[in-house]
Design a protein around this motif. Structure first.
Motif, short mmCIF file in Angstrom:
data_model
loop_
_atom_site.label_atom_id
_atom_site.label_comp_id
_atom_site.label_asym_id
_atom_site.label_seq_id
_atom_site.Cartn_x
_atom_site.Cartn_y
_atom_site.Cartn_z
N LYS A 18 3.58 -11.91 -33.54
CA LYS A 18 3.86 -13.22 -33.42
C LYS A 18 2.51 -14.37 -33.19
O LYS A 18 2.80 -15.31 -33.70
N GLY A 19 1.66 -13.97 -33.16
CA GLY A 19 -0.07 -14.33 -33.43
C GLY A 19 0.22 -14.79 -35.03
O GLY A 19 0.09 -16.03 -35.87
N ALA A 20 0.38 -14.19 -36.06
CA ALA A 20 0.25 -14.19 -36.70
C ALA A 20 1.58 -14.54 -37.26
O ALA A 20 1.26 -15.27 -38.31
N ILE A 21 3.39 -14.48 -37.19
CA ILE A 21 4.45 -15.50 -37.62
C ILE A 21 3.25 -17.15 -37.21
O ILE A 21 3.62 -18.06 -38.09
N ALA A 22 3.05 -17.39 -36.14
CA ALA A 22 2.38 -18.98 -36.21
C ALA A 22 1.34 -18.77 -36.99
O ALA A 22 1.47 -20.13 -37.48
N LEU A 23 0.18 -18.85 -36.99
CA LEU A 23 -0.81 -18.68 -38.26
C LEU A 23 -0.36 -18.61 -39.54
O LEU A 23 -0.50 -19.73 -40.26
N MET A 24 0.70 -17.72 -40.06
CA MET A 24 1.73 -17.88 -41.26
C MET A 24 1.67 -19.40 -41.53
O MET A 24 2.25 -19.59 -42.74
N THR A 25 2.71 -19.30 -40.39
CA THR A 25 3.45 -20.97 -40.33
C THR A 25 2.54 -21.96 -41.07
O THR A 25 2.39 -23.29 -41.70
N LEU A 26 1.50 -22.17 -40.12
CA LEU A 26 0.17 -23.01 -40.35
C LEU A 26 -0.23 -22.92 -41.98
O LEU A 26 -0.17 -23.80 -42.87
N THR A 58 -4.44 -22.29 -49.47
CA THR A 58 -3.93 -22.21 -51.04
C THR A 58 -4.29 -21.05 -51.87
O THR A 58 -3.39 -19.61 -51.75
N GLY A 59 -5.47 -21.22 -52.70
CA GLY A 59 -6.05 -20.25 -53.74
C GLY A 59 -6.87 -19.17 -52.88
O GLY A 59 -5.95 -18.16 -53.40
N ILE A 60 -7.03 -18.73 -52.25
CA ILE A 60 -7.55 -17.79 -51.38
C ILE A 60 -6.71 -17.11 -50.74
O ILE A 60 -6.53 -16.19 -50.70
N THR A 61 -5.94 -17.81 -49.52
CA THR A 61 -4.59 -17.17 -49.28
C THR A 61 -3.40 -16.44 -50.77
O THR A 61 -2.92 -14.96 -49.59
N THR A 62 -3.58 -16.71 -50.87
CA THR A 62 -1.94 -16.44 -52.12
C THR A 62 -2.82 -15.28 -53.07
O THR A 62 -1.99 -14.57 -53.79
N THR A 115 7.37 -12.73 -47.03
CA THR A 115 5.90 -12.19 -46.76
C THR A 115 6.23 -12.48 -45.21
O THR A 115 6.05 -11.37 -44.71
N THR A 116 6.01 -13.46 -44.39
CA THR A 116 6.34 -13.73 -43.10
C THR A 116 6.85 -13.72 -42.37
O THR A 116 7.79 -13.32 -41.48
N GLN A 123 1.28 -8.30 -48.19
CA GLN A 123 0.72 -9.43 -47.77
C GLN A 123 -1.32 -9.51 -46.85
O GLN A 123 -0.80 -9.27 -46.34
N PRO A 124 -2.74 -9.27 -47.56
CA PRO A 124 -3.28 -8.54 -47.23
C PRO A 124 -3.77 -9.60 -46.00
O PRO A 124 -4.46 -9.30 -45.34
N VAL A 125 -3.67 -10.90 -46.04
CA VAL A 125 -4.67 -12.29 -45.35
C VAL A 125 -3.32 -11.70 -43.67
O VAL A 125 -3.57 -12.06 -42.84
N THR A 126 -1.93 -11.99 -44.43
CA THR A 126 -0.73 -11.21 -42.83
C THR A 126 -1.29 -10.33 -42.68
O THR A 126 -1.14 -10.09 -40.93
N GLN A 127 -1.55 -9.41 -42.69
CA GLN A 127 -2.43 -7.78 -42.14
C GLN A 127 -3.29 -8.13 -41.35
O GLN A 127 -3.48 -7.27 -40.51
N ILE A 128 -4.36 -9.11 -41.85
CA ILE A 128 -5.08 -9.15 -41.18
C ILE A 128 -4.82 -9.69 -39.79
O ILE A 128 -4.91 -9.77 -38.87
N LEU A 129 -4.20 -10.37 -39.82
CA LEU A 129 -3.74 -11.60 -38.79
C LEU A 129 -3.05 -10.84 -37.66
O LEU A 129 -2.61 -11.10 -35.92
N ILE A 130 -2.00 -9.81 -38.32
CA ILE A 130 -1.21 -8.86 -37.42
C ILE A 130 -2.05 -7.73 -36.59
O ILE A 130 -2.04 -7.84 -35.22
#
Length: 539
Positions: free
Chosen positions: A324-332, A49-53, A143-144, A311-318
């Motif tokens: 699609k993979g980013a959406i799945a991991l962002m959901t987690l 929570t803290g790291i991502t947000t 963001t997602t 959102q940098p974390v979202t960008q890293i996942l994209i």
């Protein structure tokens, strides 16, 4: 394992005897092990929570170097705070929390004052933590929703999502009390196995990895709004660095939950303090692994910092997994953050309920719903205050980081005040089995100095120039609560607030316990008490 689950009559008797010495009967079911006690604090700390947000805040305020090295420095000094708290929990293994400890450790003539002040700072921190976690979850959802769609995130839409999340947490806490334990088990699994798998997945899938120098020695100052320079130019790089550790410090909060569960934990004088220390230590290690995994997997620093999705974390996942993979991991991630917000409100509402029971809040909030066995009124109060604290986000670009600063300052002040009181009045500090001995006072001094330092740092401006959009309103919020706490005490609260210490004395002296808080005032008006009567809310 059997010994841990059933410690035997000797240990249970010691737990109940110690609780009786503090003025309370064993009324809660004492069946939590060290693992359970640790697990609750670990879930509330919620490293993901803290790291991502606050990942965007960290990248812009110091960059990878400050984030990685800052994490190590913050965890080192936070462990001093945890040690100080653990020693107090071992001596006072009750669920009352910081304001209760302050009352016990202070001299009799000052116990109510310290309890009142500590209680209000703890309440501020609790509300702000709920705001920070749940508002962060709302931002992650917004963001997602923009990934691969025409959806545009706005402040109004985000606060609407935030309101819906608060309602979901309030309803679950009010009407789903029987399911909270199962949700807690799910949360522990998500924050341990889920986060580990998440970090391993991005490390193994990333096309390129940053160098160690880029992760541990890259400084970046994005605190200036064009055309103004950043604070490293206007002030110094050190200013940016100390502001940048907010991400790490905000993440490692909430470990007092182990103390709140002490009356339900077997061998509490040992297991509760160990739960505090384990939650901080394990979160420090897991959090560092998650943080450097994300930093090593940044594909392009400039693109990540100025991400089109915001959102940098979202960008890293994209960049690594595609949309699609980013959406799945962002959901987690969102599910993890939702659970953290849920239990933050649980802790928040219980603190308010306890404070109201001891007359820190109006007696209206001492009611427990008989059918659902939940303090629904304080749950609603917690949700309402958390929503109010987020309203400035409609017109402020630093509202979220301000909310996290308020949470960090409020909670750490409430952690530090009992430690400071124990340091000033050592004669009142009767140590438990977890005894730091000769190291106790030096550790307490370091903890208090560090809390004083971060209290000042997190009130400083974060963006340059400072205007209505970039003002850090942390000192305003903290100042209002401080003014209220001190002002109300000297104007009227000192005349009737006796603190939980009076409840203890009542139990010891055999003074009748009033079941109805409203009856307390009548009891006083009729001249039947001198203030040494206690209020006991229904379970």
């Amino acid at each position: 394992m059997d010994n841990e689950l059933d410690p035997g009559p000797s240990i249970k008797g010691q737990d109940e005897d110690r609780l009786a010495e503090l003025g309370y009967k064993q009324e809660l079911k004492r069946n939590w092990s060290l693992l359970h006690n640790f697990g609750v604090s670990f879930s509330i700390i919620s490293i993901i929570t803290g790291i991502t947000t606050l990942f965007e805040y960290g990248l812009s305020t110091g960059g990878p170097g400050v984030m990685s090295v800052g994490w190590i420095v913050v965890c080192f000094f936070t462990f001093f705070v945890a040690l100080g708290m653990a020693e107090i929990v071992s001596a006072i293994p009750t669920s009352g929390g910081p304001y209760f400890w302050a009352a016990i450790l202070a001299p009799d003539d000052k116990s109510a004052f310290y309890s009142w002040i500590t209680g209000w700072f703890n309440l501020l921190g609790q509300v702000a933590v709920t705001t920070g976690i749940t508002f962060g979850c709302a931002e992650l959802i917004s963001t997602t929703a923009t990934i691969g769609t025409s959806y545009t995130a706005t402040a109004g839409k985000t606060i609407g999502i935030y309101a819906a999340l608060l309602i979901s947490h309030a309803l679950t806490n009010s009407f789903g009390v029987s399911f909270l334990r199962y949700l807690n088990n799910t949360s522990i699994l998500l924050h341990s196995v889920g986060v580990t798998c998440f970090a391993i997945a991005i490390l193994s899938k990333a096309p390129i990895h940053q160098s160690a120098k880029a992760v541990f020695a890259t400084f970046y100052d994005g605190t200036g709004e064009t055309p103004s320079p950043g604070w490293s130019v206007r002030a110094s790089p050190a200013y940016v660095a100390v502001c940048g550790v907010l991400m790490a410090q905000y993440t490692i909060t909430g470990f007092d939950a182990s103390a709140h569960l002490s009356e339900e934990t077997n061998n509490a004088a040992w297991n509760a303090p160990l739960g505090v220390l384990m939650s901080v230590g394990v979160s420090a290690v897991f959090g560092f692994f998650l943080l450097i995994s994300l930093l090593f997997c940044i594909q392009d620093f400039a693109t990540t910092v100025d991400s089109s999705v915001g959102q940098p974390v979202t960008q890293i996942l994209i960049d690594i997994f595609g949309n699609k993979g980013a959406i799945a991991l962002m959901t987690l991630i969102i599910v993890c953050v939702w659970h953290a917000g849920l239990f933050s409100m649980t802790s928040n509402s219980r603190m308010m309920f306890g404070f109201a029971r001891d007359r820190g809040l109006p007696p209206f909030f001492t009611t427990v719903d008989a059918r659902f066995e939940a303090p629904i009124r304080t749950i609603c109060l917690a949700a309402f205050l958390a929503f109010l604290l987020a309203i400035p986000s409609l017109g402020s670009s630093v509202a979220f980081s301000a909310a996290t600063s308020i949470a960090t300052i409020g909670l750490y002040l409430s952690y530090g005040l009992p430690i400071l009181i124990g340091l000033i009045y050592p004669a009142n500090f009767k140590k438990g089995p977890f005894n730091l001995r000769a190291a106790s006072r030096p550790i307490a001094a370091v903890a208090c100095l560090y809390i004083g330092f971060i209290t000042i740092v997190f009130c400083l401006p974060e963006l340059n120039p400072v205007n209505s959009q970039t003002l850090n309103y942390t000192p305003v919020a903290v100042g209002i609560v401080a003014l209220w706490a001190f002002g109300s005490w000297f104007l009227w609260a000192r005349k009737w607030f006796t603190g939980p210490i009076r409840q203890i004395e009542a139990e010891r002296m055999g003074i009748p316990v009033i079941e109805d808080p409203a009856a307390f005032d009548k009891y006083e008006r009729d001249g039947k008490t001198d203030g040494n009567v206690s209020i006991k809310a229904p379970l």
